[in-house]
Design a protein around this motif. Structure first.
Motif, PDB file in Angstrom:
ATOM      1  N   GLU A 184       0.823  -1.199   0.000  1.00 27.27           N
ATOM      2  CA  GLU A 184       0.000   0.000   0.000  1.00 27.27           C
ATOM      3  C   GLU A 184       0.861   1.255   0.000  1.00 27.27           C
ATOM      4  O   GLU A 184       0.550   2.250  -0.669  1.00 27.27           O
ATOM      5  CB  GLU A 184      -0.937  -0.020   1.217  1.00 27.27           C
ATOM      6  CG  GLU A 184      -2.030  -1.085   1.136  1.00 27.27           C
ATOM      7  CD  GLU A 184      -2.873  -1.135   2.401  1.00 27.27           C
ATOM      8  OE1 GLU A 184      -2.452  -0.522   3.412  1.00 27.27           O
ATOM      9  OE2 GLU A 184      -3.938  -1.791   2.381  1.00 27.27           O
ATOM     10  N   GLU A 187       2.278   1.906  -3.509  1.00 23.18           N
ATOM     11  CA  GLU A 187       1.291   2.488  -4.410  1.00 23.18           C
ATOM     12  C   GLU A 187       1.072   3.963  -4.102  1.00 23.18           C
ATOM     13  O   GLU A 187       0.906   4.787  -5.002  1.00 23.18           O
ATOM     14  CB  GLU A 187      -0.039   1.722  -4.285  1.00 23.18           C
ATOM     15  CG  GLU A 187       0.020   0.293  -4.796  1.00 23.18           C
ATOM     16  CD  GLU A 187       0.284   0.247  -6.293  1.00 23.18           C
ATOM     17  OE1 GLU A 187      -0.180   1.160  -7.016  1.00 23.18           O
ATOM     18  OE2 GLU A 187       0.980  -0.681  -6.734  1.00 23.18           O
ATOM     19  N   LYS A 190       3.958   5.993  -5.547  1.00 23.38           N
ATOM     20  CA  LYS A 190       3.831   6.154  -6.990  1.00 23.38           C
ATOM     21  C   LYS A 190       2.849   7.267  -7.342  1.00 23.38           C
ATOM     22  O   LYS A 190       3.067   8.065  -8.248  1.00 23.38           O
ATOM     23  CB  LYS A 190       3.393   4.845  -7.636  1.00 23.38           C
ATOM     24  CG  LYS A 190       4.458   3.760  -7.596  1.00 23.38           C
ATOM     25  CD  LYS A 190       3.918   2.469  -8.225  1.00 23.38           C
ATOM     26  CE  LYS A 190       4.988   1.364  -8.184  1.00 23.38           C
ATOM     27  NZ  LYS A 190       4.479   0.102  -8.769  1.00 23.38           N
ATOM     28  N   GLU A 191       1.734   7.365  -6.627  1.00 20.99           N
ATOM     29  CA  GLU A 191       0.734   8.387  -6.887  1.00 20.99           C
ATOM     30  C   GLU A 191       1.289   9.776  -6.582  1.00 20.99           C
ATOM     31  O   GLU A 191       1.032  10.745  -7.294  1.00 20.99           O
ATOM     32  CB  GLU A 191      -0.518   8.126  -6.046  1.00 20.99           C
ATOM     33  CG  GLU A 191      -1.299   6.879  -6.458  1.00 20.99           C
ATOM     34  CD  GLU A 191      -1.868   7.027  -7.846  1.00 20.99           C
ATOM     35  OE1 GLU A 191      -2.207   8.149  -8.256  1.00 20.99           O
ATOM     36  OE2 GLU A 191      -1.981   5.987  -8.533  1.00 20.99           O
TER      37      GLU A 191
END
Length: 233
Positions: A184, A187, A190-191
Protein backbone atom coordinates in the motif's frame (compact mmCIF):
# COMPACT_ATOMS: atom_id res chain seq x y z
CA UNK A 1 -86.89 -45.21 28.28
CA UNK A 2 -89.22 -48.22 28.53
CA UNK A 3 -86.42 -50.59 27.55
CA UNK A 4 -83.98 -49.13 30.11
CA UNK A 5 -86.64 -49.40 32.83
CA UNK A 6 -87.33 -53.02 31.84
CA UNK A 7 -83.59 -53.84 31.90
CA UNK A 8 -83.21 -52.18 35.30
CA UNK A 9 -86.15 -54.16 36.73
CA UNK A 10 -84.76 -57.35 35.22
CA UNK A 11 -81.35 -56.73 36.84
CA UNK A 12 -82.96 -56.10 40.20
CA UNK A 13 -85.14 -59.22 39.90
CA UNK A 14 -82.14 -61.33 38.88
CA UNK A 15 -80.12 -60.01 41.81
CA UNK A 16 -82.90 -60.74 44.28
CA UNK A 17 -83.38 -64.25 42.84
CA UNK A 18 -79.66 -65.06 43.05
CA UNK A 19 -79.53 -63.75 46.60
CA UNK A 20 -82.44 -66.01 47.58
CA UNK A 21 -80.85 -69.13 46.07
CA UNK A 22 -77.48 -68.35 47.66
CA UNK A 23 -79.12 -68.12 51.05
CA UNK A 24 -81.00 -71.39 50.45
CA UNK A 25 -77.78 -73.17 49.49
CA UNK A 26 -75.83 -71.69 52.39
CA UNK A 27 -73.46 -69.83 50.11
CA UNK A 28 -71.91 -66.64 51.32
CA UNK A 29 -73.33 -63.76 49.36
CA UNK A 30 -70.61 -61.64 47.73
CA UNK A 31 -70.55 -58.01 48.72
CA UNK A 32 -72.19 -55.81 46.09
CA UNK A 33 -69.96 -53.47 44.19
CA UNK A 34 -70.25 -49.70 44.44
CA UNK A 35 -71.94 -49.54 41.04
CA UNK A 36 -74.48 -52.13 42.10
CA UNK A 37 -75.27 -50.17 45.24
CA UNK A 38 -75.64 -46.97 43.22
CA UNK A 39 -77.95 -48.75 40.79
CA UNK A 40 -80.00 -50.14 43.66
CA UNK A 41 -80.46 -46.69 45.17
CA UNK A 42 -81.46 -45.33 41.77
CA UNK A 43 -84.02 -48.10 41.33
CA UNK A 44 -85.53 -47.29 44.72
CA UNK A 45 -85.82 -43.62 43.80
CA UNK A 46 -87.73 -44.63 40.65
CA UNK A 47 -90.10 -46.74 42.75
CA UNK A 48 -90.78 -43.76 45.01
CA UNK A 49 -91.44 -41.56 41.98
CA UNK A 50 -93.98 -44.03 40.65
CA UNK A 51 -95.67 -44.29 44.04
CA UNK A 52 -95.84 -40.50 44.32
CA UNK A 53 -97.39 -40.26 40.88
CA UNK A 54 -100.17 -42.66 41.93
CA UNK A 55 -100.75 -40.81 45.21
CA UNK A 56 -100.97 -37.43 43.48
CA UNK A 57 -103.65 -38.79 41.14
CA UNK A 58 -105.59 -40.05 44.17
CA UNK A 59 -105.21 -36.64 45.84
CA UNK A 60 -106.65 -34.92 42.78
CA UNK A 61 -109.47 -37.42 42.64
CA UNK A 62 -110.39 -36.99 46.33
CA UNK A 63 -110.23 -33.20 45.99
CA UNK A 64 -112.59 -33.34 42.99
CA UNK A 65 -115.02 -35.57 44.90
CA UNK A 66 -114.91 -33.26 47.93
CA UNK A 67 -115.83 -30.30 45.71
CA UNK A 68 -118.71 -32.23 44.16
CA UNK A 69 -120.01 -33.23 47.61
CA UNK A 70 -119.76 -29.63 48.76
CA UNK A 71 -121.79 -28.45 45.77
CA UNK A 72 -124.47 -31.02 46.64
CA UNK A 73 -124.45 -29.89 50.25
CA UNK A 74 -123.21 -33.27 51.48
CA UNK A 75 -120.81 -32.00 54.14
CA UNK A 76 -120.00 -35.36 55.72
CA UNK A 77 -119.08 -36.88 52.37
CA UNK A 78 -116.91 -33.89 51.55
CA UNK A 79 -115.10 -34.24 54.92
CA UNK A 80 -114.49 -37.95 54.21
CA UNK A 81 -112.81 -37.17 50.87
CA UNK A 82 -110.73 -34.41 52.45
CA UNK A 83 -109.52 -36.81 55.15
CA UNK A 84 -108.45 -39.30 52.50
CA UNK A 85 -106.72 -36.49 50.61
CA UNK A 86 -104.94 -35.49 53.82
CA UNK A 87 -103.71 -39.07 54.30
CA UNK A 88 -102.35 -39.17 50.76
CA UNK A 89 -100.67 -35.79 51.29
CA UNK A 90 -98.86 -37.14 54.35
CA UNK A 91 -97.64 -40.16 52.38
CA UNK A 92 -96.32 -37.89 49.62
CA UNK A 93 -94.49 -35.77 52.20
CA UNK A 94 -92.88 -38.86 53.70
CA UNK A 95 -91.93 -40.17 50.28
CA UNK A 96 -90.32 -36.80 49.42
CA UNK A 97 -88.16 -37.03 52.53
CA UNK A 98 -87.23 -40.63 51.73
CA UNK A 99 -86.32 -39.73 48.16
CA UNK A 100 -84.12 -36.90 49.42
CA UNK A 101 -82.27 -39.29 51.72
CA UNK A 102 -81.81 -41.86 48.97
CA UNK A 103 -80.56 -39.26 46.48
CA UNK A 104 -78.08 -37.82 49.00
CA UNK A 105 -76.81 -41.29 49.80
CA UNK A 106 -76.53 -42.06 46.08
CA UNK A 107 -74.50 -38.89 45.50
CA UNK A 108 -72.20 -39.68 48.41
CA UNK A 109 -71.71 -43.21 47.15
CA UNK A 110 -70.93 -41.96 43.64
CA UNK A 111 -68.46 -39.46 45.12
CA UNK A 112 -66.79 -42.17 47.19
CA UNK A 113 -66.55 -44.45 44.16
CA UNK A 114 -65.02 -41.64 42.09
CA UNK A 115 -62.52 -40.85 44.85
CA UNK A 116 -61.56 -44.52 45.03
CA UNK A 117 -61.02 -44.68 41.26
CA UNK A 118 -58.96 -41.47 41.36
CA UNK A 119 -56.82 -42.80 44.21
CA UNK A 120 -56.18 -46.02 42.31
CA UNK A 121 -55.29 -44.05 39.18
CA UNK A 122 -52.83 -41.92 41.15
CA UNK A 123 -51.27 -45.00 42.68
CA UNK A 124 -50.97 -46.65 39.28
CA UNK A 125 -49.36 -43.52 37.85
CA UNK A 126 -46.86 -43.33 40.70
CA UNK A 127 -45.91 -46.98 40.19
CA UNK A 128 -45.46 -46.32 36.47
CA UNK A 129 -43.11 -43.42 37.21
CA UNK A 130 -41.09 -45.58 39.60
CA UNK A 131 -40.82 -48.34 37.01
CA UNK A 132 -39.60 -45.84 34.40
CA UNK A 133 -36.87 -44.37 36.57
CA UNK A 134 -36.05 -47.69 38.21
CA UNK A 135 -33.00 -47.38 40.46
CA UNK A 136 -31.98 -44.00 39.10
CA UNK A 137 -31.29 -41.26 41.64
CA UNK A 138 -30.59 -37.52 41.27
CA UNK A 139 -26.92 -38.20 42.01
CA UNK A 140 -26.74 -40.81 39.25
CA UNK A 141 -28.46 -38.47 36.82
CA UNK A 142 -25.98 -35.67 37.66
CA UNK A 143 -23.09 -38.06 37.09
CA UNK A 144 -24.57 -39.16 33.79
CA UNK A 145 -25.01 -35.54 32.68
CA UNK A 146 -21.37 -34.83 33.57
CA UNK A 147 -20.34 -37.76 31.41
CA UNK A 148 -22.47 -36.40 28.55
CA UNK A 149 -20.83 -32.96 28.85
CA UNK A 150 -17.36 -34.53 28.82
CA UNK A 151 -18.26 -36.51 25.72
CA UNK A 152 -19.51 -33.35 23.98
CA UNK A 153 -16.32 -31.46 24.89
CA UNK A 154 -14.20 -34.29 23.56
CA UNK A 155 -16.19 -34.33 20.34
CA UNK A 156 -15.68 -30.58 19.90
CA UNK A 157 -11.92 -30.90 20.46
CA UNK A 158 -11.76 -33.74 17.98
CA UNK A 159 -13.68 -31.69 15.40
CA UNK A 160 -11.34 -28.72 15.83
CA UNK A 161 -8.27 -30.97 15.54
CA UNK A 162 -9.30 -32.57 12.26
CA UNK A 163 -10.26 -29.13 10.87
CA UNK A 164 -6.67 -27.79 11.09
CA UNK A 165 -4.83 -27.35 7.73
CA UNK A 166 -2.41 -30.07 6.73
CA UNK A 167 1.39 -29.45 6.59
CA UNK A 168 3.94 -28.02 8.99
CA UNK A 169 4.18 -24.48 7.50
CA UNK A 170 1.66 -22.41 9.35
CA UNK A 171 0.68 -19.03 7.87
CA UNK A 172 1.75 -16.01 9.98
CA UNK A 173 -1.07 -13.47 9.86
CA UNK A 174 1.14 -10.65 11.22
CA UNK A 175 3.68 -11.18 8.45
CA UNK A 176 0.93 -10.96 5.82
CA UNK A 177 -0.37 -7.73 7.35
CA UNK A 178 3.14 -6.17 7.22
CA UNK A 179 3.61 -7.18 3.60
CA UNK A 180 0.24 -5.71 2.68
CA UNK A 181 1.18 -2.41 4.37
CA UNK A 182 4.37 -2.23 2.31
CA UNK A 183 2.44 -2.73 -0.94
CA UNK A 184 0.00 0.00 0.00
CA UNK A 185 2.86 2.41 0.79
CA UNK A 186 4.52 1.68 -2.57
CA UNK A 187 1.29 2.49 -4.41
CA UNK A 188 0.93 5.72 -2.44
CA UNK A 189 4.48 6.78 -3.29
CA UNK A 190 3.83 6.15 -6.99
CA UNK A 191 0.73 8.39 -6.89
CA UNK A 192 2.71 11.15 -5.16
CA UNK A 193 5.39 11.06 -7.85
CA UNK A 194 2.80 11.32 -10.62
CA UNK A 195 1.23 14.45 -9.15
CA UNK A 196 4.49 16.29 -8.13
CA UNK A 197 5.45 19.35 -10.47
CA UNK A 198 8.52 19.24 -12.76
CA UNK A 199 11.52 21.49 -11.75
CA UNK A 200 11.60 24.90 -13.52
CA UNK A 201 14.28 25.45 -16.26
CA UNK A 202 16.19 28.78 -16.11
CA UNK A 203 15.00 31.28 -18.80
CA UNK A 204 18.36 33.17 -19.07
CA UNK A 205 20.36 32.56 -22.29
CA UNK A 206 23.39 30.37 -22.28
CA UNK A 207 26.48 32.25 -21.20
CA UNK A 208 24.39 35.01 -19.60
CA UNK A 209 24.21 35.83 -16.00
CA UNK A 210 23.23 32.90 -13.90
CA UNK A 211 19.95 33.06 -12.07
CA UNK A 212 20.04 32.67 -8.43
CA UNK A 213 19.52 29.03 -7.70
CA UNK A 214 16.71 28.14 -5.27
CA UNK A 215 17.63 26.09 -2.32
CA UNK A 216 16.57 22.41 -2.53
CA UNK A 217 14.67 22.76 0.71
CA UNK A 218 12.43 25.50 -0.81
CA UNK A 219 11.61 23.40 -3.89
CA UNK A 220 10.61 20.42 -1.79
CA UNK A 221 8.44 22.58 0.41
CA UNK A 222 6.72 24.11 -2.64
CA UNK A 223 6.07 20.69 -4.15
CA UNK A 224 4.60 19.45 -0.90
CA UNK A 225 2.25 22.46 -0.68
CA UNK A 226 1.03 21.92 -4.21
CA UNK A 227 0.42 18.23 -3.53
CA UNK A 228 -1.58 19.04 -0.39
CA UNK A 229 -3.61 21.63 -2.32
CA UNK A 230 -4.50 19.08 -5.01
CA UNK A 231 -5.42 16.48 -2.48
CA UNK A 232 -7.60 18.91 -0.48
CA UNK A 233 -9.17 20.31 -3.63
Amino acid sequence: STQSTWESNWDSTFLITMTFFNKMLGKKEPSPTANQQIQKLGDQVEIIDKRESVLKKKIDMELTKAREATKKGNKSQAMLHLKRKKGYDEQVTKLDAQRMNLEQLQMKLEEASMNKDNAEALKSGANAIKSIYGKMTPEKIDAQMDAVRDAVDSANEFSEAISQPLGTDMIDEDELEAELAELEQEELDKELLKTAPMPKVPSAPIGGPKAKEQEPEDEDAEALRQLEAELNG
